[in-house]
Design a protein around this motif. Structure first.
Motif, PDB file in Angstrom:
ATOM      1  N   GLU A 198       0.820  -1.198   0.000  1.00  0.00           N
ATOM      2  CA  GLU A 198       0.000   0.000   0.000  1.00  0.00           C
ATOM      3  C   GLU A 198       0.854   1.247   0.000  1.00  0.00           C
ATOM      4  N   SER A 199       0.347   2.260  -0.692  1.00  0.00           N
ATOM      5  CA  SER A 199       1.039   3.543  -0.665  1.00  0.00           C
ATOM      6  C   SER A 199       0.069   4.650  -1.036  1.00  0.00           C
ATOM      7  N   ARG A 200       0.398   5.842  -0.614  1.00  0.00           N
ATOM      8  CA  ARG A 200      -0.393   7.019  -0.999  1.00  0.00           C
ATOM      9  C   ARG A 200      -0.296   7.255  -2.495  1.00  0.00           C
ATOM     10  N   ARG A 201       0.797   6.758  -3.083  1.00  0.00           N
ATOM     11  CA  ARG A 201       0.985   6.982  -4.514  1.00  0.00           C
ATOM     12  C   ARG A 201       0.880   5.668  -5.275  1.00  0.00           C
ATOM     13  N   GLN A 202       0.059   5.677  -6.292  1.00  0.00           N
ATOM     14  CA  GLN A 202      -0.153   4.498  -7.136  1.00  0.00           C
ATOM     15  C   GLN A 202       1.174   3.912  -7.606  1.00  0.00           C
ATOM     16  N   GLU A 203       2.048   4.790  -8.114  1.00  0.00           N
ATOM     17  CA  GLU A 203       3.311   4.369  -8.707  1.00  0.00           C
ATOM     18  C   GLU A 203       4.178   3.639  -7.666  1.00  0.00           C
ATOM     19  N   SER A 204       4.227   4.193  -6.434  1.00  0.00           N
ATOM     20  CA  SER A 204       5.083   3.584  -5.406  1.00  0.00           C
ATOM     21  C   SER A 204       4.578   2.214  -5.018  1.00  0.00           C
ATOM     22  N   ALA A 205       3.256   2.077  -4.909  1.00  0.00           N
ATOM     23  CA  ALA A 205       2.697   0.781  -4.536  1.00  0.00           C
ATOM     24  C   ALA A 205       3.037  -0.244  -5.610  1.00  0.00           C
ATOM     25  N   LYS A 206       2.859   0.159  -6.847  1.00  0.00           N
ATOM     26  CA  LYS A 206       3.117  -0.745  -7.958  1.00  0.00           C
ATOM     27  C   LYS A 206       4.592  -1.132  -8.001  1.00  0.00           C
ATOM     28  N   ARG A 207       5.458  -0.140  -7.864  1.00  0.00           N
ATOM     29  CA  ARG A 207       6.884  -0.423  -7.977  1.00  0.00           C
ATOM     30  C   ARG A 207       7.360  -1.341  -6.838  1.00  0.00           C
ATOM     31  N   ALA A 208       6.857  -1.081  -5.625  1.00  0.00           N
ATOM     32  CA  ALA A 208       7.266  -1.923  -4.498  1.00  0.00           C
ATOM     33  C   ALA A 208       6.780  -3.355  -4.691  1.00  0.00           C
ATOM     34  N   ALA A 209       5.569  -3.502  -5.218  1.00  0.00           N
ATOM     35  CA  ALA A 209       5.040  -4.853  -5.448  1.00  0.00           C
ATOM     36  C   ALA A 209       5.860  -5.566  -6.517  1.00  0.00           C
ATOM     37  N   GLU A 210       6.211  -4.838  -7.572  1.00  0.00           N
ATOM     38  CA  GLU A 210       7.060  -5.437  -8.614  1.00  0.00           C
ATOM     39  C   GLU A 210       8.432  -5.775  -8.067  1.00  0.00           C
ATOM     40  N   GLY A 211       8.922  -4.899  -7.194  1.00  0.00           N
ATOM     41  CA  GLY A 211      10.210  -5.161  -6.543  1.00  0.00           C
ATOM     42  C   GLY A 211      10.170  -6.472  -5.780  1.00  0.00           C
ATOM     43  N   PHE A 212       9.088  -6.690  -5.040  1.00  0.00           N
ATOM     44  CA  PHE A 212       8.990  -7.930  -4.264  1.00  0.00           C
ATOM     45  C   PHE A 212       9.004  -9.140  -5.191  1.00  0.00           C
ATOM     46  N   VAL A 213       8.243  -9.045  -6.264  1.00  0.00           N
ATOM     47  CA  VAL A 213       8.176 -10.179  -7.181  1.00  0.00           C
ATOM     48  C   VAL A 213       9.546 -10.481  -7.774  1.00  0.00           C
ATOM     49  N   SER A 214      10.288  -9.438  -8.163  1.00  0.00           N
ATOM     50  CA  SER A 214      11.584  -9.729  -8.795  1.00  0.00           C
ATOM     51  C   SER A 214      12.562 -10.288  -7.762  1.00  0.00           C
ATOM     52  N   VAL A 215      12.506  -9.780  -6.521  1.00  0.00           N
ATOM     53  CA  VAL A 215      13.373 -10.335  -5.485  1.00  0.00           C
ATOM     54  C   VAL A 215      13.014 -11.800  -5.219  1.00  0.00           C
ATOM     55  N   ALA A 216      11.716 -12.086  -5.148  1.00  0.00           N
ATOM     56  CA  ALA A 216      11.289 -13.455  -4.857  1.00  0.00           C
ATOM     57  C   ALA A 216      11.747 -14.402  -5.964  1.00  0.00           C
ATOM     58  N   LYS A 217      11.663 -13.939  -7.198  1.00  0.00           N
ATOM     59  CA  LYS A 217      12.084 -14.805  -8.300  1.00  0.00           C
ATOM     60  C   LYS A 217      13.590 -14.997  -8.293  1.00  0.00           C
ATOM     61  N   ALA A 218      14.321 -13.944  -7.886  1.00  0.00           N
ATOM     62  CA  ALA A 218      15.780 -14.065  -7.854  1.00  0.00           C
ATOM     63  C   ALA A 218      16.241 -14.971  -6.716  1.00  0.00           C
ATOM     64  N   LEU A 219      15.529 -14.936  -5.591  1.00  0.00           N
ATOM     65  CA  LEU A 219      15.989 -15.685  -4.413  1.00  0.00           C
ATOM     66  C   LEU A 219      15.475 -17.120  -4.371  1.00  0.00           C
ATOM     67  N   ARG A 220      14.548 -17.481  -5.230  1.00  0.00           N
ATOM     68  CA  ARG A 220      13.960 -18.828  -5.131  1.00  0.00           C
ATOM     69  C   ARG A 220      15.046 -19.881  -5.330  1.00  0.00           C
ATOM     70  N   ASP A 221      14.980 -20.906  -4.514  1.00  0.00           N
ATOM     71  CA  ASP A 221      15.937 -22.004  -4.639  1.00  0.00           C
ATOM     72  C   ASP A 221      15.288 -23.266  -4.081  1.00  0.00           C
ATOM     73  N   GLU A 222      16.066 -24.310  -3.877  1.00  0.00           N
ATOM     74  CA  GLU A 222      15.435 -25.579  -3.488  1.00  0.00           C
ATOM     75  C   GLU A 222      14.958 -25.578  -2.044  1.00  0.00           C
ATOM     76  N   SER A 223      15.314 -24.518  -1.259  1.00  0.00           N
ATOM     77  CA  SER A 223      14.809 -24.460   0.112  1.00  0.00           C
ATOM     78  C   SER A 223      13.301 -24.201   0.134  1.00  0.00           C
ATOM     79  N   ILE A 224      12.752 -23.815  -0.984  1.00  0.00           N
ATOM     80  CA  ILE A 224      11.328 -23.516  -1.019  1.00  0.00           C
ATOM     81  C   ILE A 224      10.670 -24.250  -2.178  1.00  0.00           C
ATOM     82  N   PRO A 225      10.336 -25.518  -1.948  1.00  0.00           N
ATOM     83  CA  PRO A 225       9.834 -26.350  -3.034  1.00  0.00           C
ATOM     84  C   PRO A 225       8.481 -25.883  -3.568  1.00  0.00           C
TER      85      PRO A 225
END
Ligand code: ADP
Ligand code: ZN
Length: 742
Positions: free
Chosen positions: A650-677
């Protein structure tokens, strides 16, 4: 010099406890679980000690614990539970402990007269301190008075100072009480029904009941944790099994927690528990004052109470030697807390029971797909109570296709006819609609505009009483439209029905019989819910119009007809559980009919007559519903075939909310490994409620194969996001095992 330090969890949203020195005079009395008063920033708060260790080195910059709070200490079992909740649900430990303990009551000083001054003393006092004479006069009745009352009676300034001098002079004394009225509890006990310690109230358990009971009792005796699912329609005798199981545990010197979705709405349950256990039971729920909750908590902790009945947070009651936990209506969404810590009391019950070697009994007529799946795969033990005790057929249900009805009325022709006939037979009628207010939304017929909330991306709901348009998310309200503010048109349409429109329809068409409405608007005042319900149970009122709140556990004997005004409200939610919710609510509402002498009839109005939830609900077929639903869950890999976490940004600004959510997704995809089947990252996308209270909302969903690995992975992602400064202008809420997808 041996210095000790303590890690103290404080009720502010920071992730780790803060460290304080323990003053030497307190060292003896402080341990893990002690509640203490500490300075944080420029405030003083009550926190809980999580760890005590020797302190070496410099003390500069380290603050000290001020004092021990006048609040009970957490037992080690509860501290352990708090740590599990904090880790699993990703919530700050201070917040978790805050949610676990009752709110601190306001302390109340009560003064009473100790000694009256003699006549000479009085003369002197009158000359030197006339105010003191006034105060003593105010106190001259028999009853002790609070400071506020004395102030009101005497109209004096500086009343605390006067009382202080009188106390020094030995004329008055004071006592401190937690919360409001001490006397009330005794009174409500006197009101309660007579205790029936002869437990077996004259009847034998049915075959199915005694099989369930024997299994549970044996498990309690073994002292090893086990979870039972009691699957049976309302009236099939589940409560009886709970009560006998509790009694068995209590006779073995153990204790019980009995969870219900909303204790304030189900006084019958408390009556039954009181009849069995008398003074040895206590109730905890949010409608009690903080003082009442606090004193019940103290009674539980001191062992005066064997059976604690309560809503969600009663799972944290400081009960020692727990033998059994009941989770009645285990499917109910209110077991999940919607703000941090976002725990589910049903899951917490199972974790707590494991630790305590206690038995959990989940009960429902419409179990969750997850619980039933656990039962059929052998993780839980399943017991079925297939029939109503009183015999009596389940009500006949018909589905009415509303696509052919083009009418302003909330009711189809068929429903109108049935209501009329039922009124003619002098039956009671329950009209169910899960939408409060007058209409779904308002629209200008000429230009088509719909009034929307300024702060939220939702339309406003019209409310009759004050004639306002109100936002159900933030409370924003504006005056209802007489003319359209845009085009000046006067043809304003109220589209769809809310409970108020149904109520209006009934009072216009059946003016001679009484009707009450039961929803969040009509039950706001304390006690009003209970009185509305008892008017209906006692037959004083013919029609009850209500939301989901009426579906919970009430035993209405004379209901001959139930009409579900619009079954589609829950069906169309953007949520994989929409079908399950619809099935549950319809089954529950339908179960309100035909409980007594009157054979019941149920009408379900819908625009989706072919929906599978409807078909199965209409023939009271949970298993058929389960078979179909579980296939969908397996195909789409939804729970119970996966674990979910929902992340709302959530954010007061549409752009910030979107960017932070996209940030999370890219981090999650980068960090995924066999510890999380089996990790699956879905999103981000705009949340269905895309703006609430001026905050733009984005969300994403994580799916994983196993329960253990999801939370640690999310923590890693959040840390990475932090270190890369990807999420600065946005706020993240993590919801593990989410129940709401809005
Ligand atoms: P549920 O919890 O499934 O709605 P209850 O335990 O409340 O069912 O039982 C419904 C009614 O039947 C209650 O009035 C209860 O006292 C009564 N009852 C329960 N078990 C028996 C039994 N074995 N014999 C006779 N009456 C029973
Ligand atoms: Zn709003």
């Amino acid at each position: 010099l041996n210095m000790l330090k303590a890690d103290v969890a404080v009720p502010i949203p920071i992730d780790t406890p803060l460290t304080y020195l323990i003053p030497s005079e307190l060292q003896e009395s402080i341990g893990v679980g002690t509640q203490v008063v500490v300075p944080v920033r420029n405030k003083v708060v009550t926190g809980v000690v999580c760890d005590v260790a020797p302190h070496e080195g410099d003390v500069a910059g380290l603050k000290s614990i001020r004092e021990i709070a006048s609040a009970p200490r957490f037992a080690s079992e509860l501290m352990k539970l708090a740590r599990w909740i904090s880790e699993y649900y990703i919530a700050p430990i201070g917040e978790v402990l805050g949610a676990m303990s009752p709110p601190h009551p306001r302390l109340r000083r009560v003064y009473r007269l100790l000694r009256k001054p003699g006549s000479l003393e009085l003369e002197i006092m009158r000359a030197s301190h006339p105010e003191h004479v006034c105060v003593l006069e105010a106190l001259s009745g028999d009853r002790p008075l609070t400071l506020e009352t004395i102030r009101r009676k005497t109209r004096l300034k500086g009343i605390a100072r006067h009382l202080g001098s009188l106390e020094e002079g030995g004329y008055v004394s004071h006592q401190v009480f937690a919360g409001k009225r001490r006397g009330r509890r005794t009174k409500s006990r006197a009101d309660s029904p007579p205790v029936d310690t002869e437990l077996d109230s004259g009847f034998q358990l049915t075959q199915e009941q005694s099989e369930a009971y024997e299994g549970i009792a044996a498990a309690i005796d073994r002292g090893r944790s086990a979870t039972f699912l009691l699957f049976g329609v309302t009236g099939s005798g589940k409560t009886e099994v709970y009560l006998r199981s509790i009694d068995h545990a209590v006779k073995k010197g153990r204790r019980a927690v009995y969870l219900v979705p909303e204790i304030g709405l189900t006084p019958q349950i408390m009556d039954r528990v009181r009849r069995r256990f008398g003074d040895r039971c206590g109730v905890l729920h949010s409608r009690l004052s903080s003082g009442e909750r606090y004193s019940t908590w103290a009674d539980i902790q001191s062992g005066r109470i064997d059976v604690v009945v309560g809503a969600r947070s009663a799972i944290f009651a400081p009960v020692e030697n727990l033998g059994v936990i009941i989770v009645d209506e285990e499917h109910d969404a209110s077991y999940k807390q919607q703000e941090s810590p976002r725990y589910n009391a049903r899951e917490v019950a199972i974790v707590r029971a494991k630790e305590a070697g206690a038995v959990v009994i989940l009960g429902s007529a419409t179990p969750t797909i997850e619980s039933y799946h656990n039962a059929v795969t052998g993780k839980y033990r399943l017991h079925e109570l297939p029939e109503r005790i009183s015999g009596g057929d389940l009500p006949a249900v018909s589905v009415i296709d509303m696509r052919t009805t083009r009418d302003e009325s909330p009711f189809s022709k068929e429903a109108q006819g049935s209501i009329g006939a039922s009124v003619g037979r002098e039956e009671q009628i329950l009209l169910f609609l899960n939408r409060r207010g007058f209409s779904n939304y308002v629209q200008c017929r000429e230009c088509g505009i719909v009034p929307r909330c300024r702060n939220c991306q939702v339309s406003l709901t019209y409310h009759l009483g004050r004639k306002v348009l109100r936002c159900h998310y933030c409370g924003y309200a504006e005056r209802g439209w007489e003319t359209c503010p845009k085009c000046g048109g006067t043809n304003i349409e109220y589209v769809g029905s809310g409970t108020q429109k149904v109520e209006e329809y009934i009072s216009e068409n059946f003016a001679e019989v009484s009707c009450v409405r039961f929803d969040r608007d009509s039950t706001r005042r304390k006690g009003s819910a209970e009185s509305l319900l008892s008017d209906f149970s006692n037959g004083l009122v013919r029609f009850l119009v209500g939301t989901q709140m009426v579906a919970k556990g009430h035993d209405f004997r004379k209901v001959g007809l139930v009409v579900v005004v619009n079954a589609d409200v829950s069906m169309n939610l953007p949520d994989f559980r929409a079908g399950e919710r619809t099935f549950q609510i319809l089954t529950q509402v339908a179960g309100r009919a035909g409980r007594g002498e009157v054979p019941g009839k149920v009408l379900i109005q819908t625009f989706n007559p072919d929906h599978h939830s409807l078909a199965h609900a209409a023939c009271h077929d949970f298993k058929g519903f389960y078979e179909q639903e579980v296939l969908m869950r397996r195909d789409l890999r939804y729970p119970p075939f996966s674990r979910l976490a929902r992340i709302v940004v959530e954010s007061r600004r549409q752009e910030s909310a979107k960017r932070a959510a996209e940030g999370f997704v890219s981090v999650a995809k980068a960090l995924r490994d066999e510890s999380i089947p089996g990790l699956d990252v879905m999103g981000p996308s705009r949340a269905p409620l895309s703006k609430i209270r001026n905050n733009y909302r984005w969300h994403l969903l994580l799916k994983g194969e196993e329960r253990k690995s999801l939370s640690p992975f999310i923590r890693r992602c959040l840390r990475e996001l932090d270190s890369r400064r990807l999420a600065e202008a946005a706020r993240f809420s993590i919801d593990i095992d989410p129940q709401v997808m809005m």
